[in-house]
Structure formats: structure tokens, C-alpha cells
Design a protein around this motif. Structure first.
Motif, PDB file in Angstrom:
ATOM      1  N   UNK A  54       0.914  -1.262  -0.063  1.00  0.00           N
ATOM      2  CA  UNK A  54       0.040   0.083  -0.100  1.00  0.00           C
ATOM      3  C   UNK A  54       0.792   1.337   0.030  1.00  0.00           C
ATOM      4  N   UNK A  55       1.934   1.011   0.656  1.00  0.00           N
ATOM      5  CA  UNK A  55       2.871   2.651   0.520  1.00  0.00           C
ATOM      6  C   UNK A  55       3.485   2.410  -0.590  1.00  0.00           C
ATOM      7  N   UNK A  56       4.021   1.436  -1.322  1.00  0.00           N
ATOM      8  CA  UNK A  56       4.564   1.686  -2.691  1.00  0.00           C
ATOM      9  C   UNK A  56       3.556   1.845  -3.699  1.00  0.00           C
ATOM     10  N   UNK A  57       2.355   1.200  -3.743  1.00  0.00           N
ATOM     11  CA  UNK A  57       1.454   1.580  -4.673  1.00  0.00           C
ATOM     12  C   UNK A  57       0.893   2.667  -4.392  1.00  0.00           C
ATOM     13  N   UNK A  58       0.426   3.071  -3.130  1.00  0.00           N
ATOM     14  CA  UNK A  58      -0.333   4.305  -2.574  1.00  0.00           C
ATOM     15  C   UNK A  58       0.597   5.541  -3.128  1.00  0.00           C
ATOM     16  N   UNK A  59      -0.017   6.806  -3.204  1.00  0.00           N
ATOM     17  CA  UNK A  59       1.105   7.962  -3.285  1.00  0.00           C
ATOM     18  C   UNK A  59       1.364   8.701  -2.193  1.00  0.00           C
ATOM     19  N   UNK A  60       0.346   8.225  -0.989  1.00  0.00           N
ATOM     20  CA  UNK A  60       0.959   9.034   0.301  1.00  0.00           C
ATOM     21  C   UNK A  60       2.077   8.197   0.933  1.00  0.00           C
ATOM     22  N   UNK A  61       3.102   8.704   1.086  1.00  0.00           N
ATOM     23  CA  UNK A  61       4.295   8.347   1.725  1.00  0.00           C
ATOM     24  C   UNK A  61       4.936   9.427   2.628  1.00  0.00           C
ATOM     25  N   UNK A  62       5.165   9.260   3.826  1.00  0.00           N
ATOM     26  CA  UNK A  62       5.487  10.138   4.751  1.00  0.00           C
ATOM     27  C   UNK A  62       6.786  10.912   4.021  1.00  0.00           C
ATOM     28  N   UNK A  63       6.968  12.123   3.874  1.00  0.00           N
ATOM     29  CA  UNK A  63       7.940  12.907   3.294  1.00  0.00           C
ATOM     30  C   UNK A  63       9.177  12.857   4.143  1.00  0.00           C
ATOM     31  N   UNK A  64      10.501  12.832   3.418  1.00  0.00           N
ATOM     32  CA  UNK A  64      11.541  13.088   4.242  1.00  0.00           C
ATOM     33  C   UNK A  64      11.504  14.338   5.011  1.00  0.00           C
ATOM     34  N   UNK A  65      11.431  15.424   4.379  1.00  0.00           N
ATOM     35  CA  UNK A  65      11.456  16.875   4.935  1.00  0.00           C
ATOM     36  C   UNK A  65      10.166  17.487   4.507  1.00  0.00           C
ATOM     37  N   UNK A  66       9.103  17.583   5.133  1.00  0.00           N
ATOM     38  CA  UNK A  66       7.505  17.926   4.921  1.00  0.00           C
ATOM     39  C   UNK A  66       7.925  19.333   5.017  1.00  0.00           C
ATOM     40  N   UNK A  67       8.706  20.191   5.865  1.00  0.00           N
ATOM     41  CA  UNK A  67       8.941  21.564   5.826  1.00  0.00           C
ATOM     42  C   UNK A  67       9.305  22.125   4.432  1.00  0.00           C
ATOM     43  N   UNK A  68      10.725  21.523   4.096  1.00  0.00           N
ATOM     44  CA  UNK A  68      11.106  21.686   2.758  1.00  0.00           C
ATOM     45  C   UNK A  68       9.965  21.750   1.550  1.00  0.00           C
ATOM     46  N   UNK A  69       9.283  20.597   1.751  1.00  0.00           N
ATOM     47  CA  UNK A  69       8.386  20.345   0.508  1.00  0.00           C
ATOM     48  C   UNK A  69       7.191  21.463   0.568  1.00  0.00           C
ATOM     49  N   UNK A  70       6.738  21.626   1.834  1.00  0.00           N
ATOM     50  CA  UNK A  70       5.901  22.733   1.940  1.00  0.00           C
ATOM     51  C   UNK A  70       6.120  24.345   1.459  1.00  0.00           C
ATOM     52  N   UNK A  71       7.337  24.501   1.904  1.00  0.00           N
ATOM     53  CA  UNK A  71       8.024  25.972   1.451  1.00  0.00           C
ATOM     54  C   UNK A  71       8.086  25.982  -0.082  1.00  0.00           C
ATOM     55  N   UNK A  72       8.594  24.938  -0.685  1.00  0.00           N
ATOM     56  CA  UNK A  72       8.794  24.655  -2.206  1.00  0.00           C
ATOM     57  C   UNK A  72       7.540  24.820  -2.785  1.00  0.00           C
ATOM     58  N   UNK A  73       6.512  24.038  -2.294  1.00  0.00           N
ATOM     59  CA  UNK A  73       5.093  24.212  -3.042  1.00  0.00           C
ATOM     60  C   UNK A  73       4.576  25.547  -2.874  1.00  0.00           C
ATOM     61  N   UNK A  74       4.778  26.253  -1.670  1.00  0.00           N
ATOM     62  CA  UNK A  74       3.949  27.407  -1.549  1.00  0.00           C
ATOM     63  C   UNK A  74       4.596  28.561  -2.588  1.00  0.00           C
ATOM     64  N   UNK A  75       6.307  28.717  -2.393  1.00  0.00           N
ATOM     65  CA  UNK A  75       6.751  29.591  -3.095  1.00  0.00           C
ATOM     66  C   UNK A  75       6.585  29.133  -4.623  1.00  0.00           C
ATOM     67  N   UNK A  76       6.650  28.001  -5.043  1.00  0.00           N
ATOM     68  CA  UNK A  76       6.290  27.519  -6.523  1.00  0.00           C
ATOM     69  C   UNK A  76       4.843  28.030  -6.918  1.00  0.00           C
TER      70      UNK A  76
END
Length: 147
Positions: free
Chosen positions: A9-31
């Protein structure tokens, strides 16, 4: 569920706990913010004057809002930690760099002020930074050494 089912389920599903969620969210907001800011002048400031550059102007008037809309559509999915939408947002940021290339040509052909390619160069560097933040932040935990 068994551990095997969780792994599948983890490999097929797309929701995996990200390594650095803060970096991900900062990048998403700025993008998302930069995508919207890039789309506004492309849509509101269309000026066709019969030169060969009209095709580029029309192409940018279609490309930049499409990138902004696609980024905004993928943003909630990537925000929840889904890796594929996050990678697509990063790829869209790389495609958005195409819209920043004309000032480098126009500074030599049409006498554009030097500030135009300088600001485009800074924006290109920011787009690359946002894409790296997204990809780096969306990497799943337990992958071994990170970037």
C-alpha cells in the motif's frame, strides 16, 4: 493489515511520509506563488505588434497560465505528501523556465534594458531552488542517504 500489505500500500499508494515536509511545503507555496505571479503579466499584458515575436507572446500567454493552473490543481495533493504530484509540480517549475528565456535574446535584438535578463536570471535560479526543495522534501523516509 499485514506488514506486506502495508509495504504494498505504501509503494502503490501515493501517500508516503515525506523526508522533509517543511522543505516540501515551503517549495510548494513558493512555486505556486511564483507561478501565479508569472501568469499575471502574460495574460494581462499581451501586446501584439506584427513582429516575429508575436508567436512567442501568444505561446507564453498560453503556457504560463496553464503552468499556474496545473500547479494549483496539483498543490493540495502534493501538500498531503503525495510524491508524484510533488514531482510534477517540480517539473512544471522547470518548464516555467522556458518563459523566462526571451529577455536574454531581446536584450541584444530589441534593446531591452539590462535589468530584464538580470531579473529573469534571478527568477530562473529561484525556480530551480523551488524545484529542488520540492523534490528533496518529497523524498520518502528510509531511502538511505538523502541529497
Amino acid at each position: 493489515m499485514s506488514t506486506t500489505a502495508n509495504a504494498v500500500a505504501t509503494t502503490r499508494g501515493t501517500r508516503i511520509r515525506p523526508r522533509h515536509p517543511v522543505a516540501l511545503r515551503i517549495g510548494l507555496v513558493l512555486a505556486a506563488l511564483v507561478s501565479i505571479l508569472n501568469a499575471l503579466p502574460a495574460v494581462t499584458d499581451i501586446g501584439l505588434n506584427g513582429t516575429p515575436w508575436d508567436a512567442v507572446v501568444i505561446g507564453l500567454a498560453v503556457l504560463t497560465p496553464a503552468i499556474a493552473i496545473a500547479t494549483l490543481v496539483l498543490l493540495p495533493f502534493a501538500w498531503m505528501g503525495n510524491r508524484r504530484p510533488a514531482v510534477w509540480v517540480a517539473a512544471l517549475q522547470l518548464v516555467a523556465i522556458l518563459g523566462l528565456l526571451p529577455p536574454f535574446v531581446l536584450v541584444f535584438t530589441d534593446g531591452l534594458p539590462l535589468i530584464a535578463p538580470l531579473s529573469a536570471g534571478i527568477t530562473i535560479l529561484l525556480e530551480l531552488l523551488f524545484a529542488w526543495l520540492i523534490v528533496h522534501g518529497a523524498a520518502p523516509r528510509g531511502d538511505g542517504p538523502g541529497l
